[in-house]
Design an enzyme around this catalytic site. Structure first.
Site, PDB file in Angstrom:
ATOM      1  N   GLU A 175      -5.102   1.185   2.636  1.00 12.40           N
ATOM      2  CA  GLU A 175      -4.976   0.193   3.713  1.00 12.40           C
ATOM      3  C   GLU A 175      -5.068   0.835   5.093  1.00 12.40           C
ATOM      4  O   GLU A 175      -5.653   0.252   6.020  1.00 12.40           O
ATOM      5  CB  GLU A 175      -3.651  -0.559   3.549  1.00 12.40           C
ATOM      6  N   GLU A 176      -4.520   2.026   5.244  1.00  5.94           N
ATOM      7  CA  GLU A 176      -4.494   2.673   6.560  1.00  5.94           C
ATOM      8  C   GLU A 176      -5.885   3.056   7.053  1.00  5.94           C
ATOM      9  O   GLU A 176      -6.110   3.158   8.262  1.00  5.94           O
ATOM     10  CB  GLU A 176      -3.604   3.918   6.528  1.00  5.94           C
ATOM     11  N   ASP A 182      -0.321   4.354   0.824  1.00  7.43           N
ATOM     12  CA  ASP A 182      -0.736   5.322   1.835  1.00  7.43           C
ATOM     13  C   ASP A 182       0.007   5.076   3.140  1.00  7.43           C
ATOM     14  O   ASP A 182       0.495   3.978   3.411  1.00  7.43           O
ATOM     15  CB  ASP A 182      -2.251   5.266   2.063  1.00  7.43           C
ATOM     16  N   ASP A 213       6.248   1.339   7.511  1.00  8.25           N
ATOM     17  CA  ASP A 213       4.878   0.970   7.128  1.00  8.25           C
ATOM     18  C   ASP A 213       4.365   1.883   6.017  1.00  8.25           C
ATOM     19  O   ASP A 213       3.780   2.913   6.286  1.00  8.25           O
ATOM     20  CB  ASP A 213       3.969   1.059   8.356  1.00  8.25           C
ATOM     21  N   ASP A 241       4.778  -5.957   3.943  1.00 11.31           N
ATOM     22  CA  ASP A 241       4.402  -5.001   4.988  1.00 11.31           C
ATOM     23  C   ASP A 241       5.198  -5.330   6.260  1.00 11.31           C
ATOM     24  O   ASP A 241       5.903  -6.334   6.333  1.00 11.31           O
ATOM     25  CB  ASP A 241       2.897  -5.076   5.240  1.00 11.31           C
ATOM     26  N   HIS A 274       0.837  -1.211   0.000  1.00 12.50           N
ATOM     27  CA  HIS A 274       0.000   0.000   0.000  1.00 12.50           C
ATOM     28  C   HIS A 274       0.866   1.253   0.000  1.00 12.50           C
ATOM     29  O   HIS A 274       1.894   1.319   0.669  1.00 12.50           O
ATOM     30  CB  HIS A 274      -0.986   0.003   1.172  1.00 12.50           C
ATOM     31  N   HIS A 282       3.704   4.035  12.376  1.00 13.85           N
ATOM     32  CA  HIS A 282       2.755   5.046  12.878  1.00 13.85           C
ATOM     33  C   HIS A 282       3.357   5.909  13.987  1.00 13.85           C
ATOM     34  O   HIS A 282       2.674   6.750  14.552  1.00 13.85           O
ATOM     35  CB  HIS A 282       1.461   4.416  13.408  1.00 13.85           C
TER      36      HIS A 282
END
Length: 421
Positions: free
Chosen positions: A150-151, A85, A116, A174, A83, A388
């Site tokens: 995805e987020e 994003d 991530d 991931d 992903h 994150h």
């Protein structure tokens, strides 16, 4: 094999620059709708490697990109999925280094998405570049997916599946700290209690005792009845269900948000409870939903008012932004599958360490690929605790190792003929 590894080692500055380029695109979700320029870069990168590309908007401003190197159908195919994003940053005053750039400090790369999962996405793209640069023959089909959403629980990967993209083996690079992992699943849902009548607050006294003669109720109070039922079911799951790699009680029902009532001068005529449900890899979200509704049926049948005004449910959704709902299917790792075994063998040759199998404590798009019938593994660089986070970072050597392992896995897997049907 040595030629590919040597190329990646000798061009690691190019790999770092690729990570840097991806991180500089501020593809934060939410708010999302901001990935078009980044995805155009990915599409151009794939085209330069000779891949045919398919790019379409999942939502306006948020396109998926799929690159395909067509192959001989007699040979095995592979799909890499990641992903584009990243998690929101907000106030970045606490960051030591710029959040949307890559800063190398020793063997670490700092920047939003390095763990991530733009580090993993870059490693996968660079694996394709290494194969092309070394001129190796890969007869099987290679599919590369750069997906959105995805987020925020937006199923960009599900869109790829609906569009028909499939392979004999799928790898999602991931965040997994180079472990080969499966995962549990998550589904969110709304439980709604609604009264057919709206009563003034002054009528409450007539609704709460035998002499009142008004058959009414507060939707908020009736939701408390259902909430107690959910808590009872959660405790029951904790002692009756388990799965290797998960701590007891990992299958939870979280009452995340409650909304209800309209004003202090009214008895609440509607209440909505938003729940997040975690389930194990050997379960489907349909089965878990059916369990919850069956359990709550017994609860509301035991309540005189709810029996006449049962709750209704809204489960899942393709977007936490658009629909306030999401689904992440679970992934039961097929550890004995020849593709997963090959990945483990190559990991050991590249890193010099035995492959580690396990279960991710989070959820990713890998579950969608497994649900579509593909043997799938979560295998990428980075520690989950750094994803994150403020000062998100990833070990450079992990990104380099992932690129090597993916390139070697593609080469060996796609040079094997499919088993006869």
């Amino acid at each position: 094999m040595k030629e590919i590894n040597t190329f990646i080692d000798q061009h690691q500055d190019d790999l770092i620059e690729l990570v840097r380029t991806l991180v500089r695109f501020p593809t934060v979700s939410p708010p999302a709708r901001n990935t078009a320029v980044a995805q155009q870069f990915v599409a151009s990168y794939l085209q330069e490697l000779g891949y045919a590309t398919d790019m379409w908007d999942v939502y306006p401003g948020d396109p998926n990109v799929v690159g395909v190197k067509k192959g001989d159908s007699a040979y095995r195919s592979i799909l890499l999925n990641g992903h584009i994003d990243v998690a929101e940053v907000g106030d970045d005053s606490g960051w030591t280094y710029p959040s949307f750039d890559v800063t190398r400090v020793g063997d670490k790369l700092y920047g939003r998405g390095t763990a991530d999962m733009k580090g993993g996405l870059a490693a996968a793209l660079f694996a394709l570049k290494a194969l092309q640069a070394c001129g190796v023959d890969v007869p099987g089909e290679i599919i590369f997916e750069s997906v959105i959403g995805e987020e925020a629980g937006e199923a960009g990967t599900y869109d790829c599946i609906e569009r028909g993209y499939r392979a004999d083996l799928a790898i999602v690079p991931d965040t997994s700290n180079l472990r080969i992992e499966g995962q549990g699943g998550v589904i969110t849902g709304w439980i709604v209690v609604k009264s057919p009548q709206t009563f003034h607050d002054g009528m409450r006294a007539k609704m709460i005792h035998a002499g009142g003669s008004v058959h009414g109720a507060s939707a908020i109070e009736k939701m408390m009845v259902l909430l107690q039922g959910l808590q009872s079911l959660e405790r029951h799951w904790a002692v009756t269900k388990s799965y290797p790699g998960f701590a007891p009680g990992s299958n939870t029902i979280n009452p995340a948000v409650i909304e209800g009532g309209r004003h202090a001068a009214f008895v609440a005529d509607e209440c909505r409870l938003w729940v997040t449900v975690h389930f194990y890899p050997n379960e489907s979200y349909e089965g878990v939903v059916e369990e919850i509704e069956r359990h709550l049926h017994g609860v509301w049948m035991g309540d005189p008012w709810l029996r006449d005004h049962p709750p209704h449910y809204i489960w899942g959704g393709k977007s936490m932004i658009e629909e306030r709902g999401e689904i992440f299917p679970a992934l039961e790792l097929q550890q004995e599958h020849p593709g997963i075994q090959l990945l483990a063998t190559i990991h050991e040759k590249v890193t010099g360490e035995q492959a580690s199998f396990g279960m991710s404590p989070t959820v990713t798009d890998a579950g969608w690929l497994g649900r579509a019938g593909m043997a799938t593994a979560l295998y990428g660089p980075g520690l989950l605790k750094n994803a994150h986070a403020v000062d998100e970072h990833c070990e450079l050597q992990e990104i380099i190792n992932i690129a090597k392992v993916l390139a070697q896995t593609i080469l060996q897997w796609c040079n094997q003929k499919r088993d006869p049907a």
